[in-house]
Motif scaffolding. Structure first.
Motif, short mmCIF file in Angstrom:
data_model
loop_
_atom_site.label_atom_id
_atom_site.label_comp_id
_atom_site.label_asym_id
_atom_site.label_seq_id
_atom_site.Cartn_x
_atom_site.Cartn_y
_atom_site.Cartn_z
N SER A 241 0.70 -1.17 -0.10
CA SER A 241 -0.11 -0.06 -0.02
C SER A 241 0.83 1.23 0.15
N THR A 242 2.01 0.96 0.34
CA THR A 242 2.82 2.18 0.17
C THR A 242 3.65 2.45 -1.04
N ILE A 243 3.29 1.73 -2.00
CA ILE A 243 3.78 1.68 -3.32
C ILE A 243 2.79 1.94 -4.48
N ILE A 244 1.49 1.33 -4.33
CA ILE A 244 0.65 1.44 -5.30
C ILE A 244 -0.25 2.84 -4.99
N PRO A 245 -0.11 3.74 -5.77
CA PRO A 245 -1.11 4.90 -5.21
C PRO A 245 -2.37 4.68 -5.06
N GLN A 246 -3.02 5.70 -4.25
CA GLN A 246 -4.41 5.34 -4.07
C GLN A 246 -5.24 5.69 -5.28
N ASN A 247 -4.73 6.68 -6.04
CA ASN A 247 -5.35 7.18 -7.11
C ASN A 247 -4.66 7.14 -8.41
N LEU A 248 -5.21 5.93 -9.27
CA LEU A 248 -4.25 5.59 -10.43
C LEU A 248 -4.95 6.37 -11.62
N SER A 249 -5.64 7.28 -11.55
CA SER A 249 -6.43 7.94 -12.71
C SER A 249 -5.44 8.48 -13.62
#
Length: 313
Positions: free
Chosen positions: A206-214
């Motif tokens: 969760s520290t690597i994959i962004p919360q917003n991938l838009s």
């Protein structure tokens, strides 16, 4: 006459191969496998290694017949695997839910990638840029970063699949061959240690994959998302807080699970779909009810196998 000619021809072939046998036997063996150092250095190969880890995800629709284990359905085929459970005849040799081999091979693939994740070379992409647009290089740089988060999540997913069925299992940080001597003297970890490890993997992902991938339009639908990571963590804690897991020594509480699910709800991304058809229809990928899923091409195998029984024709 023709038969004699054929016999002579066959004899000539035999003599030819006999005369060349020495040469054939001394041909050097060429190992076509690419050493891991070279394999993971190649950016495209590294991406394929990540897709390989994804390939171990379970086929949810493939076990739809297990509804017949519950009161939801009835199996009309006496040989259906659901009847193995219904009749209580499953054992260590006949176990439809035996996922030990598959998931530990998946974990090995994940460990191999994590061991070599920093070797991917994307400098060639930078060197190919002949304009002021460096987007391809930055996309590749972000992709290399995100792939680590994806594999951490997938490893956690496979461990949850294991502990749901077997309780505590060995926590492996090395890429052991499933059928090798590496497994000798490797003890099972406790169930609580396994749950904590799954949470640890999810927290790292969760520290690597962004919360917003838009803003990352190249990041394909179906890949791991921040919401999927948070949900997997919450699911692991929910299992851990259950009486069944508590009886095996887990320490997570209902409050821990509730807090983790609250974090998912707070994302304000997911909600029950008002139209149930949207979940399983053509627009299912855009449904806000979908958190993490495996995509398939167009087929009717599920409907073909599960529509109400009728006479042929």
């Amino acid at each position: 006459m023709k038969r004699n000619i054929i016999i002579v021809q066959l004899l000539a072939v035999v003599l030819f191969f006999s005369s060349c046998e020495k040469d054939f036997m001394t041909v050097n063996r060429v190992d076509a496998f690419i050493p891991s150092d070279q394999f993971y250095t190649n950016y495209n190969y590294a991406q394929q290694a990540v897709w390989n880890v994804y390939s171990y995800l379970p086929n949810g629709l493939g076990t739809l017949n297990y509804e017949a284990i519950t009161d939801n359905a009835e199996a009309t085929n006496v040989t259906d695997m659901s009847n193995v459970f219904n009749q209580g005849v499953w054992n260590q040799y006949v176990n439809p839910e035996d996922v030990w081999n598959k998931n530990f091979n998946a974990i090995r693939a994940a460990n191999l990638y994590l061991k070599n994740k920093d070797k991917a070379d994307i400098e060639y992409i930078k060197n190919r840029i002949v304009t002021n647009d460096s987007t391809p290089y930055f996309n590749a740089r972000n992709n290399v970063k995100f792939m680590e988060g994806e594999v951490l999540f997938l490893k956690a997913y496979f461990y949850l699949e294991l502990i749901k069925r077997y309780g505590g299992v060995p926590i492996l940080r090395e890429a052991f061959e499933y059928k090798s001597d590496d497994w000798k003297n490797v003890p099972r970890n406790t169930l609580d240690e396994c749950v904590r490890y799954i949470v640890e993997l999810c927290d790292a992902a969760s520290t690597i994959i962004p919360q917003n991938l838009s803003t990352y339009s190249w990041y394909d639908i179906g890949r791991v998302t921040y919401g999927a990571i948070k949900t997997l963590k919450a699911k692991a804690l929910l299992y851990s807080a259950s009486p069944l897991f508590k009886g095996a020594g887990t320490t997570a509480t209902w409050e821990d699970a509730a807090k983790a699910y609250s974090d998912v709800i707070a994302l304000n991304v997911y909600t029950l779909d008002a139209n149930f058809n949207n979940v399983f229809g053509a627009g299912g990928l855009n449904s806000k009810e979908m958190i993490f899923f495996r995509q398939y091409g167009n087929n009717n195998s599920v409907e073909f196998a599960n529509f109400p029984i009728s006479f042929r024709g």
